[in-house]
Each structure stands twice: as C-alpha cells, then as structure tokens.
Design a protein around this motif. Structure first.
Motif, mmCIF file in Angstrom:
data_model
loop_
_atom_site.group_PDB
_atom_site.id
_atom_site.type_symbol
_atom_site.label_atom_id
_atom_site.label_comp_id
_atom_site.label_asym_id
_atom_site.label_seq_id
_atom_site.Cartn_x
_atom_site.Cartn_y
_atom_site.Cartn_z
ATOM 1 N N SER A 64 51.564 42.577 -10.109
ATOM 2 C CA SER A 64 52.793 41.885 -9.716
ATOM 3 C C SER A 64 53.322 41.029 -10.854
ATOM 4 N N ASN A 86 54.912 37.511 -11.106
ATOM 5 C CA ASN A 86 54.939 36.321 -10.256
ATOM 6 C C ASN A 86 56.065 35.357 -10.598
ATOM 7 N N SER A 87 56.485 35.375 -11.855
ATOM 8 C CA SER A 87 57.556 34.467 -12.265
ATOM 9 C C SER A 87 58.164 34.964 -13.568
ATOM 10 N N GLU A 146 54.869 35.255 -15.858
ATOM 11 C CA GLU A 146 53.572 35.171 -15.198
ATOM 12 C C GLU A 146 53.310 36.466 -14.441
ATOM 13 N N VAL A 147 52.128 37.057 -14.672
ATOM 14 C CA VAL A 147 51.796 38.346 -14.056
ATOM 15 C C VAL A 147 50.378 38.311 -13.509
ATOM 16 N N SER A 148 50.112 39.241 -12.584
ATOM 17 C CA SER A 148 48.761 39.437 -12.057
ATOM 18 C C SER A 148 48.337 40.877 -12.307
ATOM 19 N N ASN A 163 45.071 36.685 -14.011
ATOM 20 C CA ASN A 163 46.364 36.010 -13.892
ATOM 21 C C ASN A 163 46.740 35.475 -15.266
ATOM 22 N N THR A 206 49.699 34.124 -18.138
ATOM 23 C CA THR A 206 50.987 33.531 -18.483
ATOM 24 C C THR A 206 51.300 33.838 -19.944
#
Length: 361
Positions: A143, A145-146, A157-159, A174, A176
C-alpha cells in the motif's frame, strides 16, 4: 473562490457564480483586483499513478526519480535516479538498456533494500532470471499510505511484505522516503522499519545486502581485468574487462580508504565520484548511528554495485566479526540511510563528512 454579488435588473434570472451571462443584459465580470490568485505548485511534487504502479518525484519541474512496483520485479525500487541536470546515475539495464552498459546481475536495479539470507531465503539475488523460486524470497508492495508534496521536501510512505514462494509473510516493512533538492544537490532519505509478525526471523550474516545502488557505467571504476563474483549460494557471474573510455568512478570512505579497497571495510559513509556527459558528480551513501550493525560494512564493487551491508559482518570481515541479527516475533528494527547526489561540482574534501555530521546528529 471570490463570491460575486447578484446583480439586480428588470429580469428574473439569477446570475450564476461564473463568467456566463444568463440573458439579463449584463455580464458578471471580475475586476483586475478580483482575479483569482495564481496557485503556486510545490517545488517538490510527488505524482501518484496507481495504474502504472509508480510515484514520480519532480523537483523544480524536472524529473528526479520514481518509486516503481510493477509485478515483473521481485522488489520495489527507486528507478531511475537523475542528477539536478538530468543525467541518470543508475544503470538502465535490464529495463531500459543503454549502449555500452554491463548486463550482469539482473537483480541490480536502481536503489533497493533487501538481504541475502532471511530465514534461509535469498531476497537479494531474486529476479525474473530465477525460475525456481523455492530458495528465494520476494518483496511485495502492499500500500501507499501517504503522498505529500512540498516546497522543502516530498514524503512518500509505503508498506511492503517480505514473503516466501508460498505467499507467507516473514517480515513487514514500513518505509518513509523523504526527497529534497535545491540548486545542484538532490537527497533521498530511506527509513525502513522491519517487523517480524509471525515468528522469529533470522538475518544470518551474508555478504549480499542491504541498501543497494547500481550505478551508471560512467561511475564505475575503470575495468582493468575480468573478474568472477560468486554469490552466497555459489552462483558465479563473469564481469569482463570493458572499454574504459569515459569511465571515471572512484570510491572514498569516511576512513580515507579509496577505490576497490573500500569493499569489506566499515565506515560512516562512502562517496563515489565520477563524470557523466561532462557533469562532475558525487554520490554518497550515509549510514546512521542508530542502525543495527553500525558502522556498516560496505559491499561496494568497482563494476557499479554500491551497497551498505550492516548485517553481513562475518562474510565481509573474513570472519573477524559476526552479528547474526534476528528479530523475535513482534520485534522491529529500523534502518535509516541518506543518499546525496552532488552535481556540477567536484565535492571538496570534507563536504560529505560535514553533511554526515549535520544529518547524524
């Protein structure tokens, strides 16, 4: 938006809040002082494209890099990475090959983060060239995330999930990314937190890791003799001697070590100096004091692999050190790195160290 007053005339039409006139014999016009202010774009713009599976990073209107996560790759990467003047510091092959490039190590693409032994699985060497995946792991983008653009920095920001060939998750990641750029300098911070959600995870000492960058041909060291490099599984790759015209790379570590001698040594940072299309370039990777295994060992090769490996201590020290890092179920560890691309200048002695001290504090 500026709200207009209703104009009262001998008609029953209502003037809309637009530039259109609805047959009342008068137009609703903005005066010069009422014009909407021009919206200024952020200097550092992140452009998300879910269909293409990427996020582009644009600085002052010029392409810098992309976070890409196509299904054809075994891990997400930043690719390509450009200087402020538009020269790519990353190798093009195997996605967009350029004349005269090496075609070894297909898993070396852009800037990536993984490891050669995670519970016995090799995440580092996996690529489309590997057919039997049973001994290999891969990293799946889960995903975004931001996504934040800005004048001073852009933040992504990713997962991600580190998985085996059966689809079981060994590690969650997670991460950044912080992108900055001003004048002739570009910066990437990559801050990754790994967590073991389903049981203990062992990251046994292995020379294949961890933050990797595969450089453009011009930033390689001149190739004086053919060499054979063997990975942790015993798979050998030939790296031949090539035409050295325009090949200008040279490593320098925080400990004053130069060239191929940087490989297998520890240090706070390593820089790689060279020239592309008459542009003087230095690329520096900076370790961070709180990282596991600090100060990192450097898995830096003259043929274009530029990597920081804090966990492969036994392999890189010829047995003098040993770490065998592991995470208990539910435990996390954070790895923080900064990549600086200096362009249009030869970085003066001490500049990288000055930037390192400023960042590390």
């Amino acid at each position: 938006m500026i709200l207009h007053k209703k104009l009262l005339f001998n008609c029953t039409a209502v003037i809309a809040l637009s530039a259109m006139t609805f047959g009342c014999g008068a137009a609703d016009k903005k005066t010069e002082t009422e014009q909407e202010p021009e919206v200024m774009k952020d200097r550092i713009e992140l452009v998300r494209d879910d269909v293409a599976k990427k996020v582009d990073v644009i600085i002052d209107g010029e392409f810098f890099t992309s976070y890409i996560y196509p299904d054809s790759l075994e891990k997400p990467v930043l690719y390509p990475i450009n200087t402020a003047n538009g020269n790519a510091i990353t190798r093009g092959w195997p996605i967009t090959p350029r004349p005269g490039e090496r075609v070894d190590h297909p898993h070396h693409l852009g800037l990536w983060f993984n490891y050669g032994d995670v519970n016995g699985l090799d995440f580092w060497n996996n690529s489309a060239a590997i057919k039997d995946k049973t001994k290999y792991g891969h990293i799946v983008h889960k995903s975004i995330n931001s996504v934040k653009s800005g004048n001073e920095e852009g933040v992504l920001e990713v997962s991600l999930d580190w998985m085996n060939d059966k689809g079981e998750v060994l590690l969650t990641e997670n991460t950044t990314f912080i992108f900055k750029g001003k004048d002739n300098q570009r910066t990437i911070d990559r801050i990754a937190t790994l967590t073991a959600p389903n049981g203990e995870v062992k990251l046994t000492d292995n020379k294949e890791g961890m933050l990797g960058l595969r450089t453009a041909r011009q930033l390689e060291h001149p190739s004086n003799k053919p060499e054979i490099f063997t990975d942790a599984s015993g798979v050998a790759t030939d790296v031949p001697t090539m035409n050295n015209e325009g090949i200008t790379g040279m490593y320098l570590s925080s400990e004053g070590i130069k060239g191929d001698d940087v490989w297998g040594t520890r240090g706070d940072w390593v820089s790689l100096k060279g020239k592309i299309n008459d542009e003087n370039i230095s690329v520096a990777i900076l370790d961070f004091p709180s990282n596991p295994g600090y100060p990192t060992y450097w898995h830096a090769r003259g043929y274009g692999l530029f990597a920081a490996n804090p966990l492969g201590q036994k392999a890189l020290s010829d047995g003098k050190d040993e770490l065998n890092f592991k995470l208990a179920q539910g435990e996390s560890a954070t790895f923080k790195y900064r990549i600086i691309i200096y362009s249009n200048e030869s970085v003066i002695d001490g500049q990288v160290n000055k930037d390192y001290i400023e960042w590390a504090k």
